[in-house]
Design a protein around this motif. Structure first.
Motif, PDB file in Angstrom:
ATOM      1  N   GLY A 161       0.819  -1.203   0.000  1.00 34.61           N
ATOM      2  CA  GLY A 161       0.000   0.000   0.000  1.00 34.61           C
ATOM      3  C   GLY A 161       0.856   1.257   0.000  1.00 34.61           C
ATOM      4  O   GLY A 161       2.000   1.269   0.472  1.00 34.61           O
ATOM      5  N   GLU A 162       0.280   2.316  -0.539  1.00 35.64           N
ATOM      6  CA  GLU A 162       1.036   3.560  -0.716  1.00 35.64           C
ATOM      7  C   GLU A 162       1.467   4.166   0.618  1.00 35.64           C
ATOM      8  O   GLU A 162       2.599   4.633   0.756  1.00 35.64           O
ATOM      9  CB  GLU A 162       0.186   4.553  -1.501  1.00 35.64           C
ATOM     10  CG  GLU A 162       0.938   5.794  -1.930  1.00 35.64           C
ATOM     11  CD  GLU A 162       0.129   6.672  -2.865  1.00 35.64           C
ATOM     12  OE1 GLU A 162       0.612   7.758  -3.222  1.00 35.64           O
ATOM     13  OE2 GLU A 162      -1.011   6.268  -3.226  1.00 35.64           O
ATOM     14  N   ALA A 163       0.588   4.184   1.606  1.00 34.78           N
ATOM     15  CA  ALA A 163       0.925   4.799   2.893  1.00 34.78           C
ATOM     16  C   ALA A 163       2.091   4.088   3.559  1.00 34.78           C
ATOM     17  O   ALA A 163       3.053   4.729   4.027  1.00 34.78           O
ATOM     18  CB  ALA A 163      -0.294   4.784   3.812  1.00 34.78           C
ATOM     19  N   THR A 164       2.049   2.756   3.592  1.00 37.98           N
ATOM     20  CA  THR A 164       3.138   1.993   4.206  1.00 37.98           C
ATOM     21  C   THR A 164       4.440   2.179   3.424  1.00 37.98           C
ATOM     22  O   THR A 164       5.527   2.252   4.016  1.00 37.98           O
ATOM     23  CB  THR A 164       2.772   0.497   4.283  1.00 37.98           C
ATOM     24  OG1 THR A 164       1.629   0.342   5.127  1.00 37.98           O
ATOM     25  CG2 THR A 164       3.919  -0.327   4.850  1.00 37.98           C
ATOM     26  N   ALA A 165       4.344   2.285   2.118  1.00 35.40           N
ATOM     27  CA  ALA A 165       5.550   2.503   1.304  1.00 35.40           C
ATOM     28  C   ALA A 165       6.210   3.831   1.661  1.00 35.40           C
ATOM     29  O   ALA A 165       7.438   3.904   1.837  1.00 35.40           O
ATOM     30  CB  ALA A 165       5.190   2.469  -0.177  1.00 35.40           C
ATOM     31  N   ILE A 166       5.420   4.881   1.771  1.00 34.39           N
ATOM     32  CA  ILE A 166       5.968   6.200   2.118  1.00 34.39           C
ATOM     33  C   ILE A 166       6.617   6.157   3.496  1.00 34.39           C
ATOM     34  O   ILE A 166       7.737   6.651   3.701  1.00 34.39           O
ATOM     35  CB  ILE A 166       4.868   7.271   2.066  1.00 34.39           C
ATOM     36  CG1 ILE A 166       4.381   7.472   0.618  1.00 34.39           C
ATOM     37  CG2 ILE A 166       5.372   8.593   2.650  1.00 34.39           C
ATOM     38  CD1 ILE A 166       3.141   8.329   0.505  1.00 34.39           C
TER      39      ILE A 166
END
Length: 319
Positions: free
Chosen positions: A116-121
């Motif tokens: 997911g994008e949030a965890t990646a950031i």
């Protein structure tokens, strides 16, 4: 690199074995550092481990070679981990939907595609922060050396490094950026996006190895030329290969002002080889034994550059 080395790679087992041995030690040290992240959320740690689990390890090995055998082994490995964390964080960020929107990296799903994008950031932020923490706590280093190494990492991350390179790559230059011609713009972006990390590896290795100022100047030129050559080769692969063959999304440079787009494939290939020869000359001038560097760079560049004539022939046949 050295023209003969590019045309006929060194097949001696000594240097590949040395690189593989270092990579194994590096992977063990990466595992050690990531094991220290608890009590961070397990999903975040898993994302970091997944992102750090593969790669060419070009920058860490380059740091190791420049530092030399006389450098403190633990400090070299720890700084190599820190540098690889910065590199991995930059790839996570580059792949995000708001950036290059890539779904494949190193033959596997990108971090945001899997977690997911949030965890990646958050993973990228965590890796950048931990990299600085590692450099700031290197064993048996004095305060001046630690400060210089932290400054190298901060510089490569920031306004005159990866952040600037990604902004210019995505959105181009504004009138206030005071750019020259197309070659100047391309060279600047390549220096910020790709050359910055390679130069950071060289500079960190020079500090850890106690290299003299004259050596460090030539080694920086080596890193700069290598970075330019690597980005041109990567652009060639992006245009002329498919994602299955190279393990990452391709076609992401469409519409961008790259050396390949402006000057064509033949000139890009010629320029890449000229930069490798210039990098080799700087390395020899610095007085370092060139063979381990040549072997490492041949192993990376030869497969990349060998694809270009084959792809051009296929394109010609298709027409």
């Amino acid at each position: 690199m050295h023209q003969q080395a590019i045309d006929k790679p060194n097949t001696s087992p000594r240097h590949p074995d040395a690189q593989a041995g270092f990579a194994r030690q590096l992977d063990q040290r990466i595992t050690h550092h990531l094991s220290q992240l608890a009590p961070a959320p397990a999903r975040l740690v898993e994302a970091a481990r997944d992102a750090m689990s593969s790669g060419k390890r070009l920058r860490p090995y380059l740091l190791h070679l420049v530092a030399g055998d006389a450098a403190d082994r633990d400090a070299v490995l720890d700084m190599a981990v820190a540098l690889e964390m910065v590199h991995t964080a930059s790839l996570i960020i580059d792949d995000l939907p708001s950036m290059d929107n890539a779904l494949l990296r190193r033959g596997r799903p990108t971090t945001h595609a899997r977690f997911g994008e949030a965890t990646a950031i958050l993973t990228a932020i965590g890796l950048l922060n931990h990299a600085v923490s590692i450099a700031n706590g290197l064993p048996r280093m004095d305060a001046v050396q630690r400060g210089a190494l932290v400054a190298i990492l901060s510089g490569v991350m920031g306004w005159q490094g990866l952040v600037a390179g990604q902004e210019l790559d995505l959105n181009g230059f504004s009138d206030a950026d005071h750019t020259g011609d197309a070659l100047d713009r391309i060279t600047r972006i390549n220096a910020l996006k790709t050359g910055a990390l390679l130069c950071a590896a060289v500079e960190a290795g020079a500090i850890l190895g106690g290299r003299a100022d004259g050596e460090r100047s030539l080694l920086r030129r080596f890193g700069e030329d290598l970075g330019q050559a690597f980005q041109i080769a990567d652009d060639l692969i992006d245009m002329l290969s498919d994602s299955t063959a190279i393990g990452k999304d391709v076609g992401k440079d469409a519409g961008k002002e790259t050396y390949l787009a402006v000057f064509g494939a033949e000139e890009a290939l010629r320029r890449c080889r000229a930069l490798l020869a210039s990098a080799d000359a700087a390395l020899v001038g610095a007085g370092l034994s060139p063979e381990p560097f040549r072997c490492m760079i041949d192993a990376i560049f030869t497969p990349m550059l060998d694809r270009v004539p084959a792809a051009q022939q296929q394109a010609g046949a298709a027409r």
